[in-house]
Enzyme design. Structure first.
Site, PDB file in Angstrom:
ATOM      1  N   HIS A   1      39.058  49.476  44.248  1.00  0.00           N
ATOM      2  CA  HIS A   1      39.753  48.204  44.485  1.00  0.00           C
ATOM      3  C   HIS A   1      40.048  48.050  45.978  1.00  0.00           C
ATOM      4  O   HIS A   1      41.184  47.797  46.384  1.00  0.00           O
ATOM      5  CB  HIS A   1      41.040  48.124  43.668  1.00  0.00           C
ATOM      6  CG  HIS A   1      41.474  46.708  43.389  1.00  0.00           C
ATOM      7  ND1 HIS A   1      42.180  46.348  42.267  1.00  0.00           N
ATOM      8  CD2 HIS A   1      41.293  45.550  44.083  1.00  0.00           C
ATOM      9  CE1 HIS A   1      42.415  45.056  42.278  1.00  0.00           C
ATOM     10  NE2 HIS A   1      41.891  44.545  43.385  1.00  0.00           N
TER      11      HIS A   1
ATOM     12  N   GLU B   1      43.971  51.058  36.607  1.00  0.00           N
ATOM     13  CA  GLU B   1      43.902  51.478  38.009  1.00  0.00           C
ATOM     14  C   GLU B   1      45.171  52.238  38.384  1.00  0.00           C
ATOM     15  O   GLU B   1      46.268  51.788  38.037  1.00  0.00           O
ATOM     16  CB  GLU B   1      43.734  50.256  38.919  1.00  0.00           C
ATOM     17  CG  GLU B   1      42.416  49.543  38.685  1.00  0.00           C
ATOM     18  CD  GLU B   1      42.208  48.342  39.605  1.00  0.00           C
ATOM     19  OE1 GLU B   1      43.125  48.015  40.384  1.00  0.00           O
ATOM     20  OE2 GLU B   1      41.139  47.724  39.546  1.00  0.00           O
TER      21      GLU B   1
ATOM     22  N   ASP C   1      31.309  27.660  36.120  1.00  0.00           N
ATOM     23  CA  ASP C   1      32.741  27.439  36.350  1.00  0.00           C
ATOM     24  C   ASP C   1      33.100  26.115  35.695  1.00  0.00           C
ATOM     25  O   ASP C   1      32.720  25.049  36.205  1.00  0.00           O
ATOM     26  CB  ASP C   1      33.072  27.400  37.843  1.00  0.00           C
ATOM     27  CG  ASP C   1      34.579  27.457  38.095  1.00  0.00           C
ATOM     28  OD1 ASP C   1      35.328  26.831  37.311  1.00  0.00           O
ATOM     29  OD2 ASP C   1      35.003  28.114  39.063  1.00  0.00           O
TER      30      ASP C   1
ATOM     31  N   ARG D   1      38.622  41.165  38.642  1.00  0.00           N
ATOM     32  CA  ARG D   1      39.608  41.917  37.876  1.00  0.00           C
ATOM     33  C   ARG D   1      38.898  42.713  36.789  1.00  0.00           C
ATOM     34  O   ARG D   1      37.978  42.217  36.147  1.00  0.00           O
ATOM     35  CB  ARG D   1      40.641  40.974  37.229  1.00  0.00           C
ATOM     36  CG  ARG D   1      41.643  40.377  38.192  1.00  0.00           C
ATOM     37  CD  ARG D   1      42.599  41.429  38.745  1.00  0.00           C
ATOM     38  NE  ARG D   1      43.634  40.874  39.614  1.00  0.00           N
ATOM     39  CZ  ARG D   1      43.537  40.752  40.925  1.00  0.00           C
ATOM     40  NH1 ARG D   1      42.415  41.111  41.541  1.00  0.00           N
ATOM     41  NH2 ARG D   1      44.542  40.265  41.634  1.00  0.00           N
TER      42      ARG D   1
END
Length: 323
Positions: A281, A262, A172, A233
């Site tokens: 999801h 989706e 990160d 995502r």
């Protein structure tokens, strides 16, 4: 004149949200076409953006709101809201970053365990009358877990996976080495994480920089025994490259809760693979998380209707409003 709240993506508003909203008439719309929302938003003070469907809040919709003051995303994500258009028009955009953290972290761990232990294949074989081992699973103990994105969810996953005494690698660029080390992890670059991890779990937000973060080159760095988990995502992963890597067994398994399109399209080749666990999801879909998140949404919206904005993702608008 009474205020109006437009709820998009649903034909009704859950009671948990509505019980907190006292300052506005509530209008719900399951029709999320640009034409319909542009019509309904004309006299709305705010929008509650329910992400039940993959649809955008476009510049046209925003600019059709003659007195629109805020847009509230009911969850963490707001990438389908045209943030620049909102900012250009002095519209505050807010999200709800906290309520879903635990449920998504737990779902991530469920996918990790399901993949590592071949649980879905074993279940399907057993209910069909079979009684055989369909490939050996793997232990997580002392293995290496790679976390991509060390926000709230990534941290909660690490907290829970410490029970397996895993080595923790973190990529990160926005989190410092010291903060990662405090949580028992080691800050590394993406290439090192992919090469050394037995489990790679993605928790990054979707931005221009992170779209297709994991593509053919990145998948090629992973161990052939590695497992890839994505509860963030779908656009973070190149699905064609992932399908190829899985079908050729260049990585072992994948657990996916999110997809580029989706609902997932019926002809998506990933659906036909055996070395995947796929969920719709649904990581946030626990009773605990939904009640918590919807209550928080209602409270935050009521404040926004009265000019108090929290969890603002375009804070520069607040400066404009002061002038």
């Amino acid at each position: 004149m009474e205020k109006k709240l437009l709820v998009t993506g649903m034909d009704f508003l859950l009671d948990w949200v509505g019980q907190h909203i006292k300052s506005a008439e509530i209008v719900c719309s399951g029709d999320v076409s640009e034409e319909n929302l542009s019509r309904l938003v004309k006299d709305a003070d705010g929008i509650l953006y329910m992400q039940a469907k993959s649809y955008p809040i476009t510049r046209k919709i925003i600019e059709s709101g003659e007195k629109l003051r805020f847009i509230q995303s009911a969850g963490v994500g707001y990438e389908r809201i045209d943030l620049k258009a909102a900012t250009d028009n002095g519209v505050v955009v807010m999200n709800m970053p906290v309520g879903t953290t635990v449920s998504v972290a737990e779902h991530t761990i469920a996918l990790i365990l399901g993949c590592a232990k071949n649980l879905v294949k074993a279940h399907e074989n057993t209910v069909k009358g079979g009684w055989r081992i369909l490939g050996l699973g793997v232990e997580l103990w002392k293995k290496t877990l790679g976390i991509i994105g060390f926000g709230r969810i990534g941290i909660e996953v690490v907290n829970r996976m410490k029970a397996f005494e895993m080595n923790i690698l973190v990529y990160d660029p926005y989190v410092g080495k010291e903060d990662i080390e405090k949580m028992g992890g080691k800050k590394v670059d993406l290439q090192t994480l992919l090469k050394e991890s037995d489990i790679v779990s993605i928790h990054s937000p979707l931005t221009k920089e992170t779209e297709n973060l994991i593509g053919e080159e990145e998948l090629g760095l992973m161990k052939p025994t590695a497992i890839l988990i994505n509860t963030a995502r779908g656009e973070l992963v190149d699905e064609e490259a992932l399908y190829k890597a899985l079908s050729e067994r260049r990585i072992s398994y994948a657990g996916l809760d999110v997809f580029r399109q989706e609902p997932v399209e019926a002809d998506n080749p990933i659906l036909k693979l055996e070395n995947v666990i796929l969920t719709p999801h649904m990581a946030v879909q626990t009773l605990d998380a939904v009640v918590r998140m919807m209550n928080q949404n209602g409270i935050q919206i009521e404040k926004a209707l009265n000019g108090i904005y929290e969890n603002v993702v375009n804070p520069e608008v607040l400066e404009k409003l002061k002038k």
